[in-house]
Write an enzyme that holds these catalytic residues in place. Sequence first.
Site, PDB file in Angstrom:
ATOM      1  N   GLY A 148      27.164  -1.397  56.429  1.00 27.01           N
ATOM      2  CA  GLY A 148      26.059  -0.613  55.915  1.00 27.01           C
ATOM      3  C   GLY A 148      25.709  -0.905  54.470  1.00 27.01           C
TER       4      GLY A 148
ATOM      5  N   GLY B  40      27.427   8.199  57.769  1.00 31.23           N
ATOM      6  CA  GLY B  40      28.489   7.363  57.231  1.00 31.23           C
ATOM      7  C   GLY B  40      27.963   6.005  56.823  1.00 31.23           C
TER       8      GLY B  40
ATOM      9  CD  GLU C 215      43.859 -21.700  48.030  1.00 31.80           C
ATOM     10  OE1 GLU C 215      43.350 -22.590  48.731  1.00 31.80           O
ATOM     11  OE2 GLU C 215      44.732 -21.910  47.179  1.00 31.80           O
TER      12      GLU C 215
ATOM     13  CD  GLN D 192      25.506  -0.273  60.102  1.00 34.22           C
ATOM     14  OE1 GLN D 192      24.288  -0.194  60.141  1.00 34.22           O
ATOM     15  NE2 GLN D 192      26.132  -1.362  59.665  1.00 34.22           N
TER      16      GLN D 192
ATOM     17  CB  VAL E  47      33.575  11.117  67.947  1.00 37.48           C
ATOM     18  CG1 VAL E  47      34.983  11.068  67.379  1.00 37.48           C
ATOM     19  CG2 VAL E  47      32.592  10.457  66.980  1.00 37.48           C
TER      20      VAL E  47
ATOM     21  CG  HIS F  88      29.188  -1.113  69.449  1.00 34.15           C
ATOM     22  ND1 HIS F  88      29.087  -2.389  69.971  1.00 34.15           N
ATOM     23  CD2 HIS F  88      30.459  -0.704  69.719  1.00 34.15           C
ATOM     24  CE1 HIS F  88      30.247  -2.738  70.509  1.00 34.15           C
ATOM     25  NE2 HIS F  88      31.091  -1.727  70.384  1.00 34.15           N
TER      26      HIS F  88
END
Length: 329
Positions: free
Chosen positions: A134, A26, A231, A28, A85, A108
């Site tokens: 990523g 995915g 902004e 990363q 998961v 992580h």
Amino acid sequence: MAKIYMDEDASLEPLEDKTIAIIGYGNQGNAQANNMRDSGCNVIIGNVSGDPFWKQAKEDGFDVYEISEAAKRGDIVHMLIPDEVQAKVYSNEIAPAMGEGKTLCFSHGFNIHFKEIVPPRDADVIMIAPKAPGARLREEYQAGSGTLGLLAVAQDPSGNAKQVALAMAKAVGLTRIGVVETSFREEVETDLFGEQSVLVGGVSELMKAGFETLIDAGYQPEVAYFECINELKLIIDLVHKQGIEGMMKAVSNTAEYGGRTRGPEIIDEKARKKMKKILKDVQDGAFAKEWVAENERGAPKLKKMREEAKEELVEQVGKELRKWAEIEE
């Protein structure tokens, strides 16, 4: 002071003759796998067969395997699938392949720190955590640069875990800018707290509260959206380049004075106490338990909040303004 490692502090030698199995292709996974391959590393992909990520990895020229097979083939197994998961996939597909001589890597530390995953003691456990999405990680690498990152070691039975982590960080491009040595605990607790209180939770609620305050006072939704949401990017870009005080110098004196005098009224002592409570929930594992339980139920609360958010006025106004901006461009 934090220890920061640069390119000259790391070598790719610890990755020679090693196979890196990237689990998941995915956001990363795609970026890190391609960066590592371009750095000369031997990279394979572990993914669920038949899904779009499998197809994309194949099209990008990688050898792709079912996760269990990739874990067997990899000397380094790099977990880049979603936190929620990882524990199940590790237990069912990866744990049987782990053992002496293997390295388990993360970007992580959630599942290691909160013991959702408990690796065997004879396996090295490390982390390299790019502090960028990523797509940005890949873009900067291809431009000859990189992004900041974190590095940590949780288990080091081989005595070489840190050198492998540094090599991984170098291969991804983190040492081009700087990789900060930390611990799994520090990375997880600061990351979760930052997301919840500032980056995702705090900023989103602050923007919506400002927008709704102006709407309730009778101002046009489009003007309120520009002022309280659109902004914000300009301000964050200034902070990113020049720091908070640099941003203060760049805005008008009126904005600076108003911000310095009224900002503390919003983030007052009551708000700071709530931040401390959020941090405590992260530190003692209360949030982790809640998040794990939520996913075991199929994430009903999260799904409900997503659906409710789609109907909010701020989302409807923003959607229309973005369409208009695209036409104007």
